[in-house]
Motif scaffolding. Structure first.
Motif, PDB file in Angstrom:
ATOM      1  N   ASP A   1       8.308   4.188 -12.059  1.00  0.00           N
ATOM      2  CA  ASP A   1       8.912   2.851 -12.007  1.00  0.00           C
ATOM      3  C   ASP A   1       9.911   2.734 -10.858  1.00  0.00           C
ATOM      4  O   ASP A   1       9.985   1.691 -10.196  1.00  0.00           O
TER       5      ASP A   1
ATOM      6  N   LYS B   1       8.036   2.308  -7.726  1.00  0.00           N
ATOM      7  CA  LYS B   1       7.506   0.946  -7.636  1.00  0.00           C
ATOM      8  C   LYS B   1       8.586  -0.061  -7.268  1.00  0.00           C
ATOM      9  O   LYS B   1       8.322  -1.046  -6.574  1.00  0.00           O
TER      10      LYS B   1
ATOM     11  N   LYS C   1       3.198  -1.002  -4.792  1.00  0.00           N
ATOM     12  CA  LYS C   1       2.632   0.032  -5.667  1.00  0.00           C
ATOM     13  C   LYS C   1       2.239  -0.569  -7.019  1.00  0.00           C
ATOM     14  O   LYS C   1       2.949  -1.396  -7.585  1.00  0.00           O
ATOM     15  N   LYS C   2       1.076  -0.103  -7.531  1.00  0.00           N
ATOM     16  CA  LYS C   2       0.560  -0.592  -8.793  1.00  0.00           C
ATOM     17  C   LYS C   2       0.240   0.583  -9.718  1.00  0.00           C
ATOM     18  O   LYS C   2      -0.037   1.685  -9.268  1.00  0.00           O
TER      19      LYS C   2
ATOM     20  N   TRP D   1      -3.043   3.722  -8.584  1.00  0.00           N
ATOM     21  CA  TRP D   1      -1.951   4.122  -7.693  1.00  0.00           C
ATOM     22  C   TRP D   1      -2.484   4.405  -6.282  1.00  0.00           C
ATOM     23  O   TRP D   1      -1.894   3.975  -5.297  1.00  0.00           O
TER      24      TRP D   1
ATOM     25  N   SER E   1      -3.280   1.343  -4.256  1.00  0.00           N
ATOM     26  CA  SER E   1      -2.111   0.608  -3.775  1.00  0.00           C
ATOM     27  C   SER E   1      -1.370   1.340  -2.649  1.00  0.00           C
ATOM     28  O   SER E   1      -0.413   0.812  -2.099  1.00  0.00           O
TER      29      SER E   1
END
Length: 255
Positions: free
Chosen positions: A162, A165, A171-172, A184, A187
């Motif tokens: 997190d 991100k 970022k996913k 990931w 992204s």
């Protein structure tokens, strides 16, 4: 001027100067180990292995708890330091994101080692035929510590992901998603993907050598510790999967 064929032959000759001595030294070391095993005696080795296994089985819950505290604490500390750096970052200095990435990677490294060691200790600590209530109690403690460790590790990993991100909005992926790895990677930009590919190739090379070494130890264990062929079979299956996936993917990407 040398032809291409002559260049290849010359390169092979240079490589053989190192390859042949390495093979000879490896053979000598293997022979010495074999002689030592024979000198020590199979029965003695089996007794020592049995005694060591029994001790590890009894201590496994406490060893698991200790390593979990060490690795999870380290990973969380790296996360907290990264969080502080991100909070103080003005969005301009380029060195800060690099420092954060390094610390988060150290955190993920610690969590990965924690996972491997905890699974190993869990396997070593399980006694399928406990002789008394002490064995039953140890197994219960082991199971509880193992599950707590798993949940804490996942929670820290979620925090790490997190934070990454937050720093990289493109970022996913969530650690709770079974397709996290693929999302990931999708992204990541090209530079990040190249880093992953280089790291994966390095891991492939090292793991190939590791499989060979571990297989050798498993083979020696068959001969001198009476462990049976299962370990060699399992290692060979994993080794085959390892090289087959690499070769298949290489062929697929070449099309």
């Amino acid at each position: 001027m040398m032809s291409r064929k002559e260049e290849i032959s010359q390169e092979n000759r240079r490589a053989r100067k190192w390859f042949i001595p390495i093979v000879i030294v490896s053979g000598v070391v293997g022979a010495i180990l074999g002689i030592l095993m024979v000198f020590l005696g199979t029965t003695g080795i089996q007794r020592a292995a049995g005694a060591m296994t029994q001790k590890v089985t009894m201590l496994a819950p406490y060893l698991l708890a200790a390593e979990a505290v060490i690795f999870n604490t380290f990973a969380f500390a790296m996360y907290r330091k990264s969080r502080v750096l991100l909070r103080e970052w003005d969005g301009e200095e380029e060195e800060i994101p690099n420092q954060i990435d390094i610390k988060l990677n150290y955190a993920l490294w610690a969590l990965s080692l924690n996972q491997v060691i905890s699974f190993l200790l869990f396997a070593l600590g399980v006694d399928l035929r406990p002789e008394d209530m002490t064995g039953v109690r140890n197994e219960l403690i082991l199971a509880v510590v193992f599950m707590v460790n798993v949940f804490i590790s996942i929670w820290i990993q979620q925090k790490v992901v997190d934070l990454s991100k937050e720093m990289n909005p493109e970022k996913k992926g969530s650690v709770y998603d079974i397709r996290f790895q693929s999302k990931w990677m999708d992204s990541c930009d090209e530079a990040e993907k190249m880093q992953v590919y280089q790291a994966a190739y390095s891991a492939f090379k090292v793991t190939n050598i590791a499989f060979m070494i571990v297989w050798l130890f498993a083979f020696l264990a068959i001969e001198f510790a009476g462990t049976g062929v299962f370990a060699c079979v399992l290692i060979s299956i994993l080794w085959g999967i390892h090289v087959s996936v690499y070769c298949f993917k290489t062929i697929q990407l070449s099309k």
